[in-house]
Design a protein around this motif. Structure first.
Motif, PDB file in Angstrom:
ATOM      1  N   ASP A 112       0.851  -1.195   0.000  1.00  6.41           N
ATOM      2  CA  ASP A 112       0.000   0.000   0.000  1.00  6.41           C
ATOM      3  C   ASP A 112       0.884   1.241   0.000  1.00  6.41           C
ATOM      4  O   ASP A 112       1.902   1.295   0.696  1.00  6.41           O
ATOM      5  CB  ASP A 112      -0.916   0.017   1.225  1.00  6.41           C
ATOM      6  N   TYR A 122      -2.996   4.097  -2.357  1.00  2.00           N
ATOM      7  CA  TYR A 122      -3.152   3.145  -3.456  1.00  2.00           C
ATOM      8  C   TYR A 122      -2.848   1.756  -2.904  1.00  2.00           C
ATOM      9  O   TYR A 122      -1.796   1.538  -2.295  1.00  2.00           O
ATOM     10  CB  TYR A 122      -2.210   3.480  -4.608  1.00  2.00           C
ATOM     11  N   ARG A 123      -3.752   0.830  -3.121  1.00  2.00           N
ATOM     12  CA  ARG A 123      -3.650  -0.485  -2.514  1.00  2.00           C
ATOM     13  C   ARG A 123      -2.895  -1.486  -3.398  1.00  2.00           C
ATOM     14  O   ARG A 123      -3.041  -1.504  -4.620  1.00  2.00           O
ATOM     15  CB  ARG A 123      -5.056  -1.039  -2.271  1.00  2.00           C
ATOM     16  N   LEU A 125       0.420  -2.397  -4.319  1.00  2.00           N
ATOM     17  CA  LEU A 125       1.461  -2.263  -5.339  1.00  2.00           C
ATOM     18  C   LEU A 125       2.339  -3.511  -5.337  1.00  2.00           C
ATOM     19  O   LEU A 125       2.812  -3.950  -4.288  1.00  2.00           O
ATOM     20  CB  LEU A 125       2.309  -1.016  -5.061  1.00  2.00           C
ATOM     21  N   PHE A 133       2.681   2.420 -12.107  1.00  2.00           N
ATOM     22  CA  PHE A 133       2.309   3.333 -11.024  1.00  2.00           C
ATOM     23  C   PHE A 133       3.030   4.675 -11.171  1.00  2.00           C
ATOM     24  O   PHE A 133       2.428   5.742 -11.063  1.00  2.00           O
ATOM     25  CB  PHE A 133       2.637   2.697  -9.673  1.00  2.00           C
ATOM     26  N   VAL A 137       0.680   7.917 -11.891  1.00  2.00           N
ATOM     27  CA  VAL A 137       0.467   8.785 -10.726  1.00  2.00           C
ATOM     28  C   VAL A 137       1.489   9.909 -10.649  1.00  2.00           C
ATOM     29  O   VAL A 137       1.135  11.079 -10.448  1.00  2.00           O
ATOM     30  CB  VAL A 137       0.487   7.947  -9.430  1.00  2.00           C
ATOM     31  N   PRO A 143      -4.919   9.105 -11.700  1.00  2.00           N
ATOM     32  CA  PRO A 143      -5.107   7.929 -10.843  1.00  2.00           C
ATOM     33  C   PRO A 143      -4.416   6.712 -11.454  1.00  2.00           C
ATOM     34  O   PRO A 143      -4.285   6.598 -12.673  1.00  2.00           O
ATOM     35  CB  PRO A 143      -6.628   7.754 -10.805  1.00  2.00           C
ATOM     36  N   TRP A 144      -3.997   5.826 -10.598  1.00  2.00           N
ATOM     37  CA  TRP A 144      -3.322   4.621 -11.048  1.00  2.00           C
ATOM     38  C   TRP A 144      -4.329   3.715 -11.753  1.00  2.00           C
ATOM     39  O   TRP A 144      -5.311   3.263 -11.159  1.00  2.00           O
ATOM     40  CB  TRP A 144      -2.697   3.923  -9.860  1.00  2.00           C
ATOM     41  N   GLY A 147      -4.694   0.092 -10.195  1.00  2.00           N
ATOM     42  CA  GLY A 147      -4.815  -0.068  -8.751  1.00  2.00           C
ATOM     43  C   GLY A 147      -6.084   0.511  -8.177  1.00  2.00           C
ATOM     44  O   GLY A 147      -6.861   1.189  -8.865  1.00  2.00           O
ATOM     45  N   GLN A 149      -7.744   3.063  -5.560  1.00  2.00           N
ATOM     46  CA  GLN A 149      -7.445   4.327  -4.899  1.00  2.00           C
ATOM     47  C   GLN A 149      -8.496   4.603  -3.823  1.00  2.00           C
ATOM     48  O   GLN A 149      -9.690   4.494  -4.060  1.00  2.00           O
ATOM     49  CB  GLN A 149      -7.431   5.472  -5.912  1.00  2.00           C
TER      50      GLN A 149
END
Length: 377
Positions: A112, A122-123, A125, A133, A137, A143-144, A147, A149
């Motif tokens: 994270d 962001y959860r 990675l 990423f 980002v 936004p990724w 992933g 957010q």
């Protein structure tokens, strides 16, 4: 009660006062809150300017190697750090990367990424996601795409407890974490303040080192850095910095996104006996388990991604000396130009006078010749 070499915080049963164990060993005396170097350096201005801070949740502070962002056994921190350095010219916002522990209460786990001041997490990675990423980002400001957010709320307190990097942070950090958590619980702020350990942020000699991301008096998220923090300071940090958005000047190092000169006059740090620190006193060098450092020797390297501060930077020239040299230079230039002008004027007069004499002599010669002609006619 004055806090001494605290390496373990002891909670006393209800109705009794709080206390700290004093561990009378050489290690605590050398690295704890009463070590000789405490309060021996000015803190203001010890934070390099930057505008965004990433915290990668990864394992426990007890397991981090000394150079966790450059460890072959920890591929995720290394890949993210290397990717930031590789794309530094493409990232317009000056960014720092620090490793932190996960937080069970928020279900923050390995991979994270917390982003401040954006207040985003962001959860999940993974190693294979790092390039995407960074591109989405950090480079493009979007936004990724791959992933999840989520928004962050409340206040986040990061305390350097990187024992394998420096023993001072290893001794002071865990004690401060425990004290923060206890005071937060006693004030009923468990759902508003998150406390966790982080890796090296620069300036081991300032331990305890604390960064607090919270809203200021105007509601803007700011990241304030504090040094020489002891358990005695924790309650005040919660009451003043976290709840009111006001800095505590005596232990304040600086903040994310704000040059020191914009923050006004800051109180001079005080020694343990309450006297002011002599700002002209020679400052001690870093001591402890680490060797001499330079920018780029740890974390993310130079050019905006390092979490280290170069203690050996060149001292600027004394204020005003540049103006004097400039003034003298301009004065000398004016004198030279004046002299050249005078010499030029004299030369011009001399030439004009020479031409005048030649012209006069020519006229006299012609007159004489005409007279002679008349005489002999």
């Amino acid at each position: 009660m004055r806090i001494t070499h605290a390496t373990r915080y002891l909670s006393i049963t209800a109705g009794e006062s709080e206390s700290f164990y004093t561990v009378a060993d050489d290690e605590s005396t050398k690295f704890g809150f009463e070590r000789p170097e405490m309060y021996q350096s000015n803190l203001v201005g010890t934070v390099d300017p930057y505008d965004r801070h990433l915290f990668l949740c990864y394992k426990s502070h007890e397991s981090w190697p000394s150079r966790v962002e450059d460890s072959d056994s920890d591929p995720l921190p290394k890949l993210l750090s290397s990717g930031l350095k590789a794309r530094k010219n493409d990232i317009s916002v000056k960014t720092r990367l620090t490793i932190c522990e996960g937080v069970d209460e928020l279900a923050l786990s390995d991979g994270d990424v917390l982003v401040f001041p954006d207040m985003i997490v962001y959860r999940g990675l993974k190693d294979s996601d790092v390039d995407g990423f960074i591109e989405d980002v950090l480079v493009n400001g979007k936004p990724w795409a791959s992933g999840v957010q989520e928004a962050l709320t409340g206040t986040y307190v990061f305390i350097c407890a990187h024992n394998n990097r420096d023993r001072r942070c290893g001794v002071c950090g865990p004690v401060l974490m425990e004290k923060f958590k206890e005071d937060i619980e006693s004030k009923g702020l468990q759902n508003q303040v998150v406390v966790t350990a982080c890796s090296h942020i620069g300036g081991h000699k300032y331990a305890g080192n604390v960064i607090i991301f919270s809203a200021d008096a105007e509601g803007k998220i700011s990241g304030n850095w504090y040094g020489y923090v002891t358990p005695n300071d924790v309650s005040e940090l919660i009451d003043q910095q976290i709840e009111k958005g006001e800095i505590i000047e005596r232990i304040w190092r600086g903040r994310m996104g704000a040059p020191v000169e914009e923050t006004g006059k800051v109180e001079e740090p005080k020694l343990a006996n309450g006297t002011n620190l002599n700002s002209n006193e020679k400052q001690p060098l870093e001591s402890g388990t680490e060797g001499k450092e330079s920018v780029g020797s740890c974390c993310q390297g130079a050019n905006g991604f390092s979490c280290c501060r170069d203690e050996n930077f060149e001292k600027p020239a004394k204020k005003g000396s540049g103006r004097l040299s400039c003034w003298i230079g301009k004065w000398e230039q004016r004198e030279i130009l004046t002299a050249v002008t005078v010499v030029g004027a004299v030369s011009t007069v001399a030439v004009a006078y020479g031409l005048y004499r030649k012209s006069r002599c020519s006229k006299i010669s012609l007159a004489c010749a005409s007279r002679n002609d008349l005489l002999y006619t």
